[in-house]
Design an enzyme around this catalytic site. Structure first.
Site, PDB file in Angstrom:
ATOM      1  N   LYS A  67       0.876  -1.172   0.000  1.00 46.21           N
ATOM      2  CA  LYS A  67       0.000   0.000   0.000  1.00 46.21           C
ATOM      3  C   LYS A  67       0.908   1.216   0.000  1.00 46.21           C
ATOM      4  CE  LYS A  67      -2.473   1.473   3.700  1.00 46.21           C
ATOM      5  NZ  LYS A  67      -3.622   1.578   4.639  1.00 46.21           N
ATOM      6  N   THR A 221      -3.503   3.669  18.209  1.00 46.83           N
ATOM      7  CA  THR A 221      -2.075   3.948  18.389  1.00 46.83           C
ATOM      8  C   THR A 221      -1.246   3.239  17.330  1.00 46.83           C
ATOM      9  OG1 THR A 221      -2.420   4.284  20.740  1.00 46.83           O
ATOM     10  CG2 THR A 221      -0.167   3.831  20.030  1.00 46.83           C
TER      11      THR A 221
END
Lengths: 321, 321
Positions: A67, A221
């Protein structure tokens, strides 16, 4: 070469397909059949953008690629485009030739939602009734929608720094015919499952605000410095993650590990639970915590799934490349 | 989204355009306007393939993206495909959206040839007459063809481990109407310019086989362990490179630096010579050496140039992505 543009993804991709793809690749990672490459992430010094590549190879699914993209913070204001922009490129692992290009924006939201959903399937109590949301932004809706399919939830409760956004959660709860209640953090003790999905740099949820038996999925996170929960919660909980190396360096576990409260060996792969090589939840009193950091293989898995669906429905654009 | 398939590159891209693109981006790198990202390179454990990404951003040319692909050693034998397979993806640096996809196989050959060619333009003696080639494989033809345009060469000499391949060089010399002579390495002393383009893991050319005033372009060493010339040659020469960090770690300079014969500070950027912030060649007796390691920005630069040419000629495939 097959192309599946961003605009086609919403009609093609289902939560079920995303769930199946992510569950499968987590299992492949834990059995050593799939691995992520080092992540490249660069502040390019233009438009305040962060740009990079997350790649990997799944030898079981024969999915290879990356990606590429990142975060362009001025997109929305300047150009009416969403700030997170990404594209997935798949390669043929037998030849090295480019095989498919797939819009990655919605897929990223779906694979992130699928990850907490997979953690709920494998780690939450079967009789979980109340789901608590920390964070009520755009991505929170994806997380909640996917989570609601995993147990017979009867109620949604939620907290957000800006309470006016809680209507996002109320809307998703209403879709599922469930009541929604805005709560303060102490009232999260009522939740059997908690998903945190914020971009916080300080702990929001304290360890004593989580009841025994709860499953917590920390999904926000993904960078050094970010933090959603009290490191003491990771001491109390059995901690699982997508990828241990990321969990302890850029995930929620970074703080507990840095403070010496837990060790790397205390963080297990969710894939091992899927593969039944780790027992996962073994009692109704145990707190389980999933640290979802986000890995390239998740993106590749959902992209490969959507290419298959696009081919099946005759929607993939074929280019003689 | 624009697509330029591999099959179109040969008719679109010229050596001139590749030269201009590579010269410009070397200059931008040296002036701090362009930089390469960390390289990802993985032995994926399938088909003995090496796969990875070379990315970068050129703030001057506004070129952002990566080359993805690698080396599939069984392609030719098993499938009749070339073993090096790569694709370049360009992104819009203003928005992060994918902008173009370009076949990268021929472009890689052309940008590698352009790099030694740029080094000859800026570092070889103006009166260079004899060009010596070490290596006579497929890529050697590209290097020689591009090099012959840089000076009024009168003769080509060449050495290869397998002498039967020297006909490759003879063919390119003949195209340019030049005589070709197969030589042994001692006879390389006759060359004013030497290009080495091999996949050797041992020094081939000794320091005393290079005459004063020669320009040497070492183009084959791009991996730890590879080596084409005696490290003593780097002591005798003024050393230039595309990117210093690569030169001293995976380029030809790795050996001289590891042996303490030269320091990182002894390796200069070719781009600094282009920008006239480094004097480059200052005497006719000086040996100059270009360590061409190959950087992602070269790939992006030639890909951006070919996209412009494809648009101009109406050949680029436009996909509503």
């Amino acid at each position: 070469m097959l192309i599946v543009p961003e605009r086609e993804i919403a009609d093609l991709m289902t939560r079920d397909a995303a769930f199946a793809a992510v569950e499968k690749v987590f299992a492949a990672m834990a059995s050593g059949k799939a691995y992520n490459f080092p992540v490249v992430r660069e502040a390019i010094g233009h438009e305040d953008a962060l740009y990079g590549f997350k790649g990997g190879f799944d030898r079981a699914g024969l999915t290879l690629g990356l990606k590429a993209g990142g975060y362009w913070p001025n997109n929305l204001e300047k150009r009416g485009l969403i700030n997170h922009q990404s594209t997935v490129f798949l390669f043929d692992p037998d030849t090295g030739k480019a095989k498919a290009m797939v819009g990655g924006n919605l897929l990223t939201a779906l694979r992130t939602a699928a990850a907490s959903s997979v953690s709920i399937r494998h780690l939450a109590r079967k009789d979980a009734k109340v789901i608590g949301m920390i964070g009520a932004g755009h991505q929170a809706k994806f997380q909640l929608r996917a989570a609601l399919e995993q147990r017979d939830f009867e109620k949604v409760i939620g907290w957000n720094l800006h309470p006016e956004m809680l209507s996002n959660l109320e809307e998703v709860a209403a879709e599922a015919g469930l009541p929604f209640e805005a709560v303060d953090l102490d009232e999260m003790r009522a939740a059997d499952v908690i998903i945190s999905i914020t971009s916080s740099f300080d702990a929001i949820l304290n360890a004593d605000q989580v009841s025994p038996g709860t499953h917590v999925a920390c999904m926000g996170t993904d960078t050094k410095g970010k933090q959603e929960v009290d490191p003491q919660l990771l001491v109390k909980a059995d901690v699982f993650t997508d990828e241990v190396a990321q969990s302890i360096s850029i995930g929620e576990a970074q703080h507990a590990v840095a403070q010496g409260l837990i060790a790397e060996a205390d963080v297990a792969q969710l894939g091992a639970v899927i593969n039944c090589t780790n027992p996962g939840r073994i009692s109704d009193d145990q707190i389980t915590l999933f640290d979802g950091t986000g890995v390239g293989l998740q993106d590749l898995a959902v992209a490969a799934a959507v290419v298959d669906l696009a081919v099946e429905k005759g929607i993939a654009i074929e280019v003689d490349f």
